[in-house]
Design a protein around this motif. Structure first.
Motif, mmCIF file in Angstrom:
data_model
loop_
_atom_site.group_PDB
_atom_site.id
_atom_site.type_symbol
_atom_site.label_atom_id
_atom_site.label_comp_id
_atom_site.label_asym_id
_atom_site.label_seq_id
_atom_site.Cartn_x
_atom_site.Cartn_y
_atom_site.Cartn_z
ATOM 1 N N ASP A 349 1.126 -1.399 0.382
ATOM 2 C CA ASP A 349 -0.354 0.395 -0.418
ATOM 3 C C ASP A 349 1.316 1.647 0.088
ATOM 4 O O ASP A 349 0.673 2.433 -0.743
ATOM 5 N N LEU A 350 1.930 1.209 0.151
ATOM 6 C CA LEU A 350 2.536 2.734 0.813
ATOM 7 C C LEU A 350 2.804 2.481 -0.844
ATOM 8 O O LEU A 350 4.032 3.259 -1.311
ATOM 9 N N GLU A 351 4.061 1.545 -1.801
ATOM 10 C CA GLU A 351 4.111 2.010 -2.789
ATOM 11 C C GLU A 351 2.994 2.507 -3.945
ATOM 12 O O GLU A 351 3.505 3.754 -4.136
ATOM 13 N N ARG A 352 2.219 1.525 -3.426
ATOM 14 C CA ARG A 352 0.439 2.804 -3.906
ATOM 15 C C ARG A 352 0.419 4.378 -4.573
ATOM 16 O O ARG A 352 0.537 5.269 -4.817
ATOM 17 N N VAL A 353 0.980 4.837 -2.012
ATOM 18 C CA VAL A 353 0.901 6.053 -1.996
ATOM 19 C C VAL A 353 1.968 6.522 -2.517
ATOM 20 O O VAL A 353 1.785 7.751 -3.504
ATOM 21 N N LYS A 354 3.332 6.015 -3.141
ATOM 22 C CA LYS A 354 4.303 7.169 -3.574
ATOM 23 C C LYS A 354 4.196 6.880 -4.749
ATOM 24 O O LYS A 354 4.456 7.936 -6.302
ATOM 25 N N MET A 355 3.360 6.255 -6.036
ATOM 26 C CA MET A 355 2.809 6.219 -6.725
ATOM 27 C C MET A 355 1.848 7.636 -7.193
ATOM 28 O O MET A 355 1.868 7.261 -8.533
ATOM 29 N N GLY A 356 0.975 7.724 -6.023
ATOM 30 C CA GLY A 356 -0.270 8.453 -6.118
ATOM 31 C C GLY A 356 -1.204 7.807 -6.364
ATOM 32 O O GLY A 356 -2.468 8.242 -7.001
ATOM 33 N N PHE A 357 -1.475 6.467 -5.899
ATOM 34 C CA PHE A 357 -2.514 6.041 -5.970
ATOM 35 C C PHE A 357 -3.251 5.614 -4.466
ATOM 36 O O PHE A 357 -2.478 5.497 -3.911
ATOM 37 N N GLY A 358 -4.711 6.099 -4.347
ATOM 38 C CA GLY A 358 -5.063 5.457 -3.056
ATOM 39 C C GLY A 358 -4.724 6.248 -1.686
ATOM 40 O O GLY A 358 -3.733 7.249 -1.837
ATOM 41 N N GLY A 359 -5.758 5.893 -0.760
ATOM 42 C CA GLY A 359 -5.089 6.916 0.686
ATOM 43 C C GLY A 359 -4.180 6.119 1.094
ATOM 44 O O GLY A 359 -3.260 5.967 0.236
ATOM 45 N N MET A 360 -4.063 6.775 2.019
ATOM 46 C CA MET A 360 -3.314 6.578 3.179
ATOM 47 C C MET A 360 -2.940 4.546 3.473
ATOM 48 O O MET A 360 -4.267 3.814 4.133
ATOM 49 N N PRO A 361 -1.503 4.292 3.576
ATOM 50 C CA PRO A 361 -1.540 2.744 3.780
ATOM 51 C C PRO A 361 -2.573 2.130 5.674
ATOM 52 O O PRO A 361 -2.372 3.242 7.141
ATOM 53 N N ASP A 362 -3.031 1.452 5.630
ATOM 54 C CA ASP A 362 -3.662 0.771 6.826
ATOM 55 C C ASP A 362 -2.112 1.043 7.652
ATOM 56 O O ASP A 362 -2.027 -0.519 7.646
ATOM 57 N N ARG A 363 -2.535 0.994 8.646
ATOM 58 C CA ARG A 363 -1.454 1.369 10.706
ATOM 59 C C ARG A 363 -2.111 -0.226 10.461
ATOM 60 O O ARG A 363 -1.088 -0.234 11.912
ATOM 61 N N LYS A 364 -3.449 -0.451 10.853
ATOM 62 C CA LYS A 364 -2.951 -1.360 11.500
ATOM 63 C C LYS A 364 -2.755 -2.826 11.484
ATOM 64 O O LYS A 364 -2.164 -3.875 11.865
ATOM 65 N N HIS A 365 -1.927 -2.769 10.235
ATOM 66 C CA HIS A 365 -0.578 -3.634 9.555
ATOM 67 C C HIS A 365 0.348 -3.859 10.208
ATOM 68 O O HIS A 365 1.145 -4.875 10.789
ATOM 69 N N LEU A 366 0.967 -2.574 10.255
ATOM 70 C CA LEU A 366 2.197 -2.728 11.394
ATOM 71 C C LEU A 366 1.538 -2.974 13.028
ATOM 72 O O LEU A 366 2.594 -3.616 13.915
#
Length: 406
Positions: A349-366
């Motif tokens: 999800d973080l990679e998608r954010v860096k490419m400008g796609f999608g919202g913030m990654p779900d920190r629940k995973h962390l």
């Protein structure tokens, strides 16, 4: 009295005429060649493979444990832990006094230790069991000893260290399969269940080899023979009484059936083995059903599902393993695998954010990953685990440094 030099020449001539040579230190694996990487990196790779082998030893069926112990001894030798290497090989020799690789490997270790008497004694035992000594009184079938010797050497090729390219890995795996084929030619009297263990390892090598061919973009005709043979091998493994082999065979079959779509037409092996109407998901389901009460099997399946990118299935399998055995000291692998799945999901999800796609990654995973890894730290505070935990806050910092999506 015989001339020692003449005796040595006669023995060398006999060895040259042999169809096989016991021991692991002469095998054409990168492990036995001059290291290409710095000593620290090679030692790290050896230790990582040794950790994998220690887990293998816990799952291995009795006939396969000697093969695992030989490799543990070989890795210890190259890590300069000569006493540990000696003990590993002696352990095999005590359990199976006729094990050819044990005496050959001990001869090599005693040579490095400078213990000439022990070296000569082990060489003598090896010659006796191989029928090279005139006063040999070895009991048992020499064909069976040769077959098991070759199978143990074949097994080693799945754990080579230092391959610099996919082509090298393919060559090593192919050499391992060839040794198993030679073992089968010697081993007509090997018990069928033991042979099925060999078939399982051969199928594993073939699947890895096909994966390399796929990555290299090899032509279909190069892939087809091994692909079809793997299906036939797995068909035999599915008859095994070992639930570990049976479960993984169903899982591997599912992998192959998914790969059949990478061919222009369905490989004939799918039809010949009766899998034309079999769905990959059904195979994965049967694998899980076999291992449903056995955390070691479930943990192995979860790792494979994780590798295949089937993260929901991997999480579910980890949860099943933890439902059966929640103690992190006894079932730390389930916690580690589940943590890796959460970290991968977050990084994706973080990679998608860096490419400008999608919202913030779900920190629940962390949070879930950190919670699982902290459970493991309580019982086995290894460096790798701490590194994984260290990755969690580092990714949070990285995320905070990124511009927020509008």
């Amino acid at each position: 009295m015989a001339d020692p030099e003449a005796v040595t020449e006669d023995l060398d001539a006999l060895i040259d005429d042999l169809d096989y040579l016991p021991g692991h230190f002469h095998l054409e694996m990168q492990l036995n060649f001059e290291p290409r990487s710095p000593a620290s990196l090679r030692a790290r790779d050896l230790k990582l493979q040794r950790d994998v082998l220690r887990q293998e030893l816990e799952l291995a069926a009795a006939p396969q444990r000697s093969a695992v112990r030989h490799l543990l001894g070989t890795f210890a030798f190259y890590l300069e832990e000569l006493e540990e290497a000696r003990e590993r090989f002696l352990e095999v020799a005590r359990e199976d006094p006729g094990n050819l690789n044990a005496w050959a490997n001990l001869t090599h270790v005693y040579g490095r230790l400078g213990q000439e008497e022990e070296e000569e004694a082990c060489a003598g035992r090896l010659a006796g069991f191989m029928g090279l000594a005139t006063d040999s009184e070895a009991d048992g079938n020499p064909q069976l000893r040769a077959a098991r010797c070759l199978a143990e050497q074949g097994y080693a090729h799945g754990f080579d260290v230092g391959c610099a390219s996919l082509e090298e890995r393919a060559r090593v795996l192919a050499a391992g399969i060839t040794l198993y084929d030679k073992a089968l030619s010697y081993g007509q009297l090997i018990p069928m269940e033991e042979k099925r263990g060999w078939y399982f390892t051969m199928a594993t090598f073939c699947i890895r080899l096909d994966g390399i061919f796929l990555e290299l973009g090899s032509e279909e005709q190069k892939r087809l023979p091994a692909f079809n043979r793997t299906l036939a091998l797995l068909q035999q493994v599915l008859k095994s009484s070992d639930p570990h082999h049976r479960a993984l065979a169903w899982c591997y079959l599912g992998m192959l059936l998914e790969r059949k779509n990478t061919f222009s037409t369905t490989p004939m092996g799918v039809h010949d083995c009766g899998y034309s109407g079999t769905e990959p998901l059904d195979c994965f389901g049967k694998a899980i059903e076999i291992g449903k009460d056995q955390p070691p099997i479930l943990n192995r399946l979860a790792k494979i599902f994780h590798f295949l990118g089937k993260q929901d299935m991997a999480i579910g399998t980890c949860n099943m393993a933890l439902d059966v055995l929640r103690d992190p000291e006894l079932n730390w692998q389930a916690y580690c695998t589940r943590a890796k799945i959460h970290i991968r999901a977050y990084l994706h999800d973080l990679e998608r954010v860096k490419m400008g796609f999608g919202g913030m990654p779900d920190r629940k995973h962390l949070a879930c990953a950190k919670e699982d890894l902290e459970e493991v730290v309580k019982v086995c505070p290894g460096l790798k685990t701490y590194l994984d935990i260290g990755q969690v806050p580092a990714e949070v910092i990285l995320l905070q440094a990124l511009p927020r999506s509008t």
